[in-house]
Design a protein around this motif. Structure first.
Motif, short mmCIF file in Angstrom:
data_model
loop_
_atom_site.label_atom_id
_atom_site.label_comp_id
_atom_site.label_asym_id
_atom_site.label_seq_id
_atom_site.Cartn_x
_atom_site.Cartn_y
_atom_site.Cartn_z
N ALA A 156 10.24 -12.72 5.64
CA ALA A 156 10.11 -13.81 6.06
C ALA A 156 8.15 -13.45 5.38
O ALA A 156 7.50 -14.38 4.72
CB ALA A 156 9.12 -13.98 7.12
N CYS A 157 7.50 -11.95 5.75
CA CYS A 157 6.60 -11.99 5.06
C CYS A 157 6.36 -11.90 4.51
O CYS A 157 5.33 -11.51 3.14
CB CYS A 157 6.12 -10.42 6.13
N VAL A 158 7.56 -11.12 3.66
CA VAL A 158 7.47 -10.25 2.25
C VAL A 158 7.46 -12.01 1.18
O VAL A 158 6.59 -11.82 0.31
CB VAL A 158 8.53 -10.50 1.73
N ALA A 159 7.73 -13.07 1.20
CA ALA A 159 8.35 -13.63 0.48
C ALA A 159 6.29 -14.30 1.01
O ALA A 159 6.39 -15.17 -0.13
CB ALA A 159 8.97 -15.45 1.63
N ARG A 160 6.09 -14.17 2.10
CA ARG A 160 4.32 -15.18 1.50
C ARG A 160 3.47 -13.48 0.96
O ARG A 160 2.29 -14.40 1.70
CB ARG A 160 3.95 -15.68 3.14
N ARG A 161 3.65 -12.87 1.54
CA ARG A 161 2.99 -11.45 0.96
C ARG A 161 2.41 -11.34 1.97
O ARG A 161 0.61 -11.00 1.93
CB ARG A 161 1.97 -12.23 0.08
N GLN A 162 2.70 -11.31 3.33
CA GLN A 162 1.51 -11.56 4.35
C GLN A 162 1.61 -10.35 4.33
O GLN A 162 2.55 -9.07 4.57
CB GLN A 162 2.20 -12.12 5.47
N ALA A 163 0.30 -9.14 5.21
CA ALA A 163 0.15 -8.12 5.62
C ALA A 163 0.68 -7.99 6.66
O ALA A 163 0.17 -8.87 7.86
CB ALA A 163 -1.46 -7.58 5.50
N LEU A 164 1.19 -6.65 7.36
CA LEU A 164 1.54 -6.43 9.03
C LEU A 164 0.89 -5.58 9.66
O LEU A 164 0.81 -4.09 9.18
CB LEU A 164 2.99 -6.69 8.91
N GLY A 226 8.91 -2.40 -0.45
CA GLY A 226 7.90 -2.29 -2.04
C GLY A 226 6.48 -2.40 -1.03
O GLY A 226 5.12 -1.95 -1.61
N TYR A 227 6.65 -2.63 0.10
CA TYR A 227 5.23 -2.90 0.64
C TYR A 227 4.28 -1.37 0.97
O TYR A 227 5.40 -0.64 0.79
CB TYR A 227 5.23 -3.15 2.21
N ARG A 228 3.42 -0.89 0.70
CA ARG A 228 2.52 0.21 1.26
C ARG A 228 2.10 0.22 3.21
O ARG A 228 1.22 -0.65 3.70
CB ARG A 228 1.29 0.39 0.07
N VAL A 229 2.64 1.75 3.51
CA VAL A 229 3.60 1.36 4.90
C VAL A 229 2.46 2.71 4.82
O VAL A 229 2.50 3.72 4.37
CB VAL A 229 4.63 1.22 4.71
N GLU A 230 1.57 2.36 6.08
CA GLU A 230 1.06 3.50 6.51
C GLU A 230 1.66 3.26 8.68
O GLU A 230 1.65 2.38 8.90
CB GLU A 230 -0.38 3.13 6.82
N LEU A 297 0.80 -0.24 9.76
CA LEU A 297 0.34 -1.37 9.01
C LEU A 297 1.03 -1.07 7.32
O LEU A 297 1.93 -0.36 7.14
CB LEU A 297 -0.92 -0.69 8.34
N ALA A 298 0.92 -2.50 7.19
CA ALA A 298 2.03 -2.52 5.92
C ALA A 298 1.48 -3.75 4.86
O ALA A 298 0.93 -4.99 5.58
CB ALA A 298 3.31 -3.14 6.20
N LEU A 299 0.78 -3.35 4.03
CA LEU A 299 -0.04 -3.69 3.23
C LEU A 299 1.43 -4.22 2.03
O LEU A 299 2.15 -3.72 1.26
CB LEU A 299 -0.53 -3.39 2.65
N PRO A 300 1.16 -5.62 1.43
CA PRO A 300 1.69 -5.69 0.22
C PRO A 300 1.19 -4.83 -1.30
O PRO A 300 0.77 -4.87 -1.00
CB PRO A 300 1.43 -7.62 -0.23
N PRO A 301 2.33 -5.21 -1.44
CA PRO A 301 2.60 -4.43 -2.97
C PRO A 301 1.78 -4.76 -4.24
O PRO A 301 1.17 -6.10 -3.90
CB PRO A 301 3.65 -4.26 -3.72
N LEU A 302 0.48 -4.19 -4.82
CA LEU A 302 -0.25 -3.93 -5.63
C LEU A 302 -0.15 -5.40 -6.48
O LEU A 302 0.77 -5.02 -7.12
CB LEU A 302 -0.93 -3.79 -6.13
#
Length: 307
Positions: A156-164, A226-230, A297-302
């Motif tokens: 669901a988050c990926v489909a909406r390009r939401q950060a977590l 493909g999210y950027r995860v820390e 923290l997970a941010l959408p891919p650029l």
């Protein structure tokens, strides 16, 4: 979810479908704030401020399993505004408390928050739960959910390009500390912790619970998209003799004891002896404790062009 009070204290987090003690949430809030990663919070704030494509309206934030609103109280002043929060919890009394206290909060630019209280389960992960959000947050939740629920949330988050931004996910580890702050454990500690970790994986209402595997499962699930995860270690650490130790440590030890007893009733003599010994050490100021957590923290891919 209808886990007993001792199970909830042992896990350190509210179940998505149960009533949870406001007293316990209040007792732990200061320690949560001290323990969580301020760096990852800052990174989330920076991402919101530079939201790809600009942002004409309030930043949408969904808080899953919000409880009494500790996540709201910590994050709102540290995130850019204006902000629109959707607080989601099954317990209407906790939701009312969170909303009432949120009415006095301001965002990082000094504006009041727009708050929607949504009384419902966390399943299904549908549009009513996730729509119109830039950032999805949760605190002390993921040890209680299943792998399949996490996969639904990630999709669901990926489909909406939401950060977590998921904070204080317990990793299943805990230990006592001596007066010098060094980790100590004996065979009884190991036995109780092993039983507790097994109990963590029981179904808490959203399928077989992840327990201490939750942080690793979250990282792997988000990285695979493909999210950027820390991720950052954010353990609770209470020193021997610390004034705030006992109000937290005593119910934790009781919860670990009760979870272990539910898992192995035949071990009651060992568990009673262990509980009495560890409570005596805490009360005497000879022992502290640590409880493992991680923030994510997970941010959408650029997007092409670096946006």
């Amino acid at each position: 979810m209808n886990a007993p009070e001792s199970d909830r204290l042992a896990a350190g987090a509210p179940s998505p479908r149960e009533r949870f003690s406001p007293d316990w949430l209040s007792r732990r809030e200061w320690l949560d704030a001290r323990s969580r990663s301020h760096r990852l919070t800052g990174r989330a704030a920076d991402w919101l401020a530079a939201r790809p494509g600009g942002h004409g309206g309030p930043y949408g934030i969904v808080d899953l399993g919000c409880g009494s609103g500790s996540n709201l109280r910590f994050l709102a002043p540290r995130l850019p505004g204006p902000q629109r929060w959707r607080l989601v919890d099954h317990d209407p009394s906790l939701l009312a408390l969170a909303r009432r206290q949120g009415a006095t909060l301001r965002d990082a630019i000094g504006e009041r928050l727009v708050i929607e209280a949504c009384c419902r389960d966390l399943s299904p992960v549908d549009d009513a739960l996730m729509a119109d959000a830039d950032l999805v947050v949760a605190s002390a939740l993921f040890d209680l959910v299943s792998r399949s629920w996490v996969e639904s949330l990630v999709t669901a988050c990926v489909a909406r390009r939401q950060a977590l931004l998921f904070t204080l996910s317990v990793d299943g580890d805990w230990a006592f500390l001596d007066a010098a702050g060094q980790r100590i454990e004996d065979e009884e500690d190991i036995a109780v912790r092993t039983l507790f970790q097994a109990h963590q994986r029981r179904d808490k209402g959203l399928g077989p619970a992840l327990g201490g595997e939750a942080p690793a499962v979250l990282v792997a699930a988000m990285a695979a998209t493909g999210y950027r995860v820390e991720s950052a270690a954010t353990p609770w650490h209470l020193a021997a003799g610390e004034s705030e130790l006992l109000p937290l440590a005593e119910p934790l030890v009781q919860g670990w004891h009760d979870a272990a007893l539910a898992q192995a009733p035949e071990e009651q003599p060992l568990l009673e002896r262990w509980r009495a010994s560890r409570l005596d050490g805490l009360a005497a100021g000879e022992l502290g404790l640590t409880v493992g957590h991680r923030d994510l923290l997970a941010l959408p891919p650029l997007l092409p062009g670096g946006a």
